[in-house]
Write an enzyme that holds these catalytic residues in place. Sequence first.
Site, PDB file in Angstrom:
ATOM      1  N   GLY A   1      -5.362   4.144   1.827  1.00 19.35           N
ATOM      2  CA  GLY A   1      -6.339   4.793   2.687  1.00 19.35           C
ATOM      3  C   GLY A   1      -6.589   6.256   2.414  1.00 19.35           C
ATOM      4  N   THR A   2      -5.979   6.808   1.380  1.00 18.14           N
ATOM      5  CA  THR A   2      -6.131   8.248   1.152  1.00 18.14           C
ATOM      6  C   THR A   2      -7.574   8.651   0.863  1.00 18.14           C
ATOM      7  OG1 THR A   2      -5.435   7.864  -1.137  1.00 18.14           O
ATOM      8  CG2 THR A   2      -3.767   8.679   0.399  1.00 18.14           C
ATOM      9  N   GLY A   3      -8.305   7.823   0.128  1.00 22.05           N
ATOM     10  CA  GLY A   3      -9.698   8.164  -0.154  1.00 22.05           C
ATOM     11  C   GLY A   3     -10.546   8.198   1.107  1.00 22.05           C
ATOM     12  N   CYS A   4     -10.306   7.231   1.992  1.00 15.57           N
ATOM     13  CA  CYS A   4     -11.032   7.188   3.266  1.00 15.57           C
ATOM     14  C   CYS A   4     -10.685   8.412   4.113  1.00 15.57           C
ATOM     15  CB  CYS A   4     -10.680   5.915   4.028  1.00 15.57           C
ATOM     16  SG  CYS A   4     -11.051   4.375   3.147  1.00 15.57           S
TER      17      CYS A   4
ATOM     18  N   LYS B   1     -12.142  13.136  -7.312  1.00 14.01           N
ATOM     19  CA  LYS B   1     -10.721  13.151  -6.966  1.00 14.01           C
ATOM     20  C   LYS B   1      -9.876  12.848  -8.201  1.00 14.01           C
ATOM     21  CE  LYS B   1     -11.842  10.065  -3.992  1.00 14.01           C
ATOM     22  NZ  LYS B   1     -11.948   9.051  -2.923  1.00 14.01           N
TER      23      LYS B   1
ATOM     24  N   THR C   1       0.287   5.322   0.048  1.00 11.67           N
ATOM     25  CA  THR C   1      -0.945   6.089  -0.148  1.00 11.67           C
ATOM     26  C   THR C   1      -2.189   5.281   0.195  1.00 11.67           C
ATOM     27  OG1 THR C   1      -0.974   5.439  -2.481  1.00 11.67           O
ATOM     28  CG2 THR C   1       0.082   7.547  -1.937  1.00 11.67           C
TER      29      THR C   1
END
Length: 266
Positions: A208-211, A175, A206
């Site tokens: 929690g975006t990775g989850c 990412k 933003t």
Amino acid sequence: MPVPRALTIAGSDSGGGAGIQADLKTFAAFGVFGMSAITALTAQNTQGVFGVHEIPPEFVVQQMDAVLDDIGVNAAKTGMLSSAPIIEAVADAVKRHHLVTLVVDPVMISKSGAALLRPDAVQALRTLLLPHAHVVTPNLDEAEALTGLPVRDLAGMKEAARALQDMGPRYVVIKGGHLADDPVDLLYTVHDFIELRGPRFNTQDTHGTGCVFAAAITSQLAKGAPVPEAVSEAKLFVADAIRHGLRLGHGHGPANPLARGLPAIL
């Protein structure tokens, strides 16, 4: 038509923006029935992580066994695993249950900068779990920690992707949200690189975006999508979640995985 099922093996975010809570919301947004095996409880909000209580590894596995022996899954993902003993236990359960469609999100640091993976657990993640991953989804810092390579630009992302694939995952997604220029996510398939570009949003909401991204990939895989299609759709889904992020709390507000609404689960 069978109900698509997905399992998240991750930590709980008491603030609801990341971890198990974000994963289950994302599964629901894709019309996937979500289940969970909780690895750690966190006392967390938009401003930081104030406490972590690890779940005993044997109970993490007991949760996995209960779900997998009865309901079964089409795809699974891991998030916060916290310690080497938990990683070892999860990896053993993944192997025993033949979980071949596994998305590994190598969560190491929270949005606020708190450590979510013990330093001595990185090697366990690298050697015990990555060989079982169908897809791995590190950000730039996580890719650096796993490979020992500098990952600051697209060229570095490509080199790290090759190194990560050598550790066992079939597909690697690095990412690029922390790149200095336009955010570019890089998908490395068996032979090819696919660059996934998107807009950068001027927002602090933003969390929690990775989850959400990893859970979106898992959802699509649970429904039978091929990996490139699943990753591309997850990229669009996260963009919507950020665009409609929620101005909650006094820190990094959560991205909104329910921005598109909730479909019915067939």
